[in-house]
Design an enzyme around this catalytic site. Structure first.
Site, mmCIF file in Angstrom:
data_model
loop_
_atom_site.group_PDB
_atom_site.id
_atom_site.type_symbol
_atom_site.label_atom_id
_atom_site.label_comp_id
_atom_site.label_asym_id
_atom_site.label_seq_id
_atom_site.Cartn_x
_atom_site.Cartn_y
_atom_site.Cartn_z
ATOM 1 N N ASP A 214 0.767 -1.029 0.074
ATOM 2 C CA ASP A 214 0.025 0.114 -0.085
ATOM 3 C C ASP A 214 0.918 1.360 -0.064
ATOM 4 O O ASP A 214 1.936 1.259 -0.478
ATOM 5 C CB ASP A 214 -0.851 0.182 1.245
ATOM 6 N N HIS A 245 -3.677 5.831 4.027
ATOM 7 C CA HIS A 245 -4.248 4.611 3.402
ATOM 8 C C HIS A 245 -3.701 3.596 3.973
ATOM 9 O O HIS A 245 -4.538 2.458 4.208
ATOM 10 C CB HIS A 245 -4.393 4.878 1.891
ATOM 11 N N ASN A 340 -13.365 0.611 -6.525
ATOM 12 C CA ASN A 340 -14.569 1.452 -5.989
ATOM 13 C C ASN A 340 -15.107 2.141 -6.997
ATOM 14 O O ASN A 340 -15.780 3.201 -6.765
ATOM 15 C CB ASN A 340 -13.941 2.332 -5.085
ATOM 16 N N SER A 401 -10.951 -1.001 -0.200
ATOM 17 C CA SER A 401 -9.939 -1.002 0.231
ATOM 18 C C SER A 401 -9.901 -1.562 1.899
ATOM 19 O O SER A 401 -9.104 -1.981 2.470
ATOM 20 C CB SER A 401 -9.106 0.444 0.327
#
Length: 452
Positions: A214, A245, A340, A401
């Site tokens: 990530d 994130h 998404n 996520s």
């Protein structure tokens, strides 16, 4: 430094901003300058035929006169692409794939249009694409939708603007952000952990390596002080997460059992071994190669669970499929966010060898933004509380996520129960024990992930 095979025919300066050592920023700038209306970087990914790795490398050097850098020349295969210097090719041996610079590919006709002969060691040659955190994709769709199709270059520019927007200190919506010293609105455990039956589980992930690929991790987060963390960066920036994130996803997968004060439990595999691979920059952007470098590292370090909350709305990419297969062959499981965009599942989750995760809301309904199609399982993905970079410390955000590390954390707990629960066996166990939901498999897969 990585070893290279010299070539009198190669001028590294000809590769320009699409060199193997080019930074993500250089690639983005070059793509914008050429008015790209796709997510292509200008470089290429070559995937080898099974067992043809050495033949492919020999072909690069002897037949095409290219200089080759190899991930094996870096400690623990923590390959630094920027250190490739004048290499035309960067080899990912655990995957059986390589990155080739734009200049070298064009001059040797090794592009996606190349016709591969039956005796070629190459299986496919595909464009390399930019990759983003799923949060960037969601922000892009929320802000721009399909409006960016009207002008060449607007598509990529929209993604970059979304990335920059959420990379700012207060880029995400601050509702639900919990500053240090402020009580959380929930106690005990988060809603996601509760519906996944995590609190009653006696498992902790002990002995299981969990790789989170990530934006890095907040190494100074007080909830993780003293926790051993193996880390590597693949994007030319320190592992320290300035985006949030990566810290959020790693927190869900591997966070503490009992955070200090009134903070609810938000972590699942609290005794798992954390492996943090920074494959996206602090603005949430990377490329196929930075992701492959992280995948290669996680496979080389034999992490049974590899969690990826990232991707792009592209078709199936052969190199990602090869990476997923290599993981399975080595007793490992790759788990990725579906995306998404409220569209068909993006890459790498759309590869048949990688487990795809959809997002659910608190009523266990598919989230409106969650991608659909190839979905194996679902996890909590709306209003999820987890760790964040300092001094914010904690935050509540949404996305596939957030659903993915719920699955990855539960996978670590299941893997702890038996050494036989690895790779496909672990994949099947997660699906077999999932809570059935009254929605099509194309939206929720086998259902809501459950802890052992």
């Amino acid at each position: 430094m990585a070893k290279k095979k010299a070539s009198p025919n190669t001028n590294p300066k000809n590769n320009g901003a699409t060199a193997t050592s080019a930074s993500v920023e250089q690639l983005l700038t070059t793509a914008l300058e050429r008015g790209s209306d796709t997510l292509e970087t200008g470089r290429y990914i070559v995937t080898f035929k099974e067992g043809a790795g050495e033949a492919a490398l020999d072909s690069f050097s002897s037949e095409h006169g290219l200089r080759v850098a190899d991930a094996r020349d870096f400690k623990d295969q923590a390959a630094v692409l920027e250190a490739a210097d004048d290499a035309d090719v960067f080899h990912f041996p655990e995957i059986g794939a390589a990155l080739i610079s734009g200049g070298a590919a064009q001059s040797r006709s090794l592009t996606a249009q190349a016709e591969l002969t039956t005796d070629s060691p190459y299986e496919t040659i595909e464009p390399e694409y930019f990759a983003f955190s799923d949060q960037v994709t969601r922000e892009f769709m929320r802000t721009y939708g399909t409006k960016t199709e009207k002008t060449s270059g607007d598509f990529l520019r929209g993604f970059l603007q979304a990335a920059e927007m959420i990379a700012r200190e207060f880029g995400f919506d601050q509702e639900g952000a919990i500053e240090e010293g402020v009580e959380a609105e929930v106690v005990g455990a988060t809603w996601g952990l509760n519906v996944c039956k995590v609190p009653p589980s006696v498992r902790s992930g002990l002995g299981i390596r969990v790789a989170v690929l990530d934006t890095g991790f907040a190494l100074n987060h007080p909830d993780f002080i003293g926790r051993p963390i193996a880390s590597a960066t693949f994007v030319g920036q320190p592992v320290q997460d300035l985006n949030g994130h990566g810290t959020h996803t790693a927190g869900t997968a591997c966070g503490p059992k009992a955070p200090a004060g009134t903070t609810p439990r938000y972590g699942i595999g609290y005794r798992a071994s954390m492996f943090i691979g920074k494959v996206l920059q602090n603005n949430g952007s990377g490329t196929t190669a930075t992701v492959l470098a992280g995948m290669n590292w996680a496979i080389a370090n034999r992490c049974p669970v590899i969690s990826m909350s990232l991707g792009a709305q592209t078709g199936v990419q052969a190199a990602y499929t090869a990476a997923g297969q290599s993981a399975l062959n080595n007793g490992l499981l790759m788990i990725a966010a579906a995306g998404n965009a409220a569209a068909p599942t993006g890459a790498p989750a759309n590869s048949p060898t990688i487990m795809s995760v959809a997002a659910l809301d608190q009523n266990l309904r598919p989230a409106s933004f969650s991608d659909f199609g190839k979905i194996e399982i679902a996890g909590p993905g709306v209003d999820v509380f987890s760790s964040w970079y300092m001094p914010v410390r904690y935050k509540i955000i949404s996305g596939t996520s957030m659903a993915t590390p719920h699955v990855s954390g539960c996978a670590a707990l299941w893997a702890e129960t038996s050494p036989n629960l690895r790779a496909l066996n672990l994949w099947k166990k997660l699906q077999a024990t999932a809570k059935h939901l009254p929605y099509p498999a194309t939206r929720v897969g086998a259902g809501l992930v459950q802890a052992p």
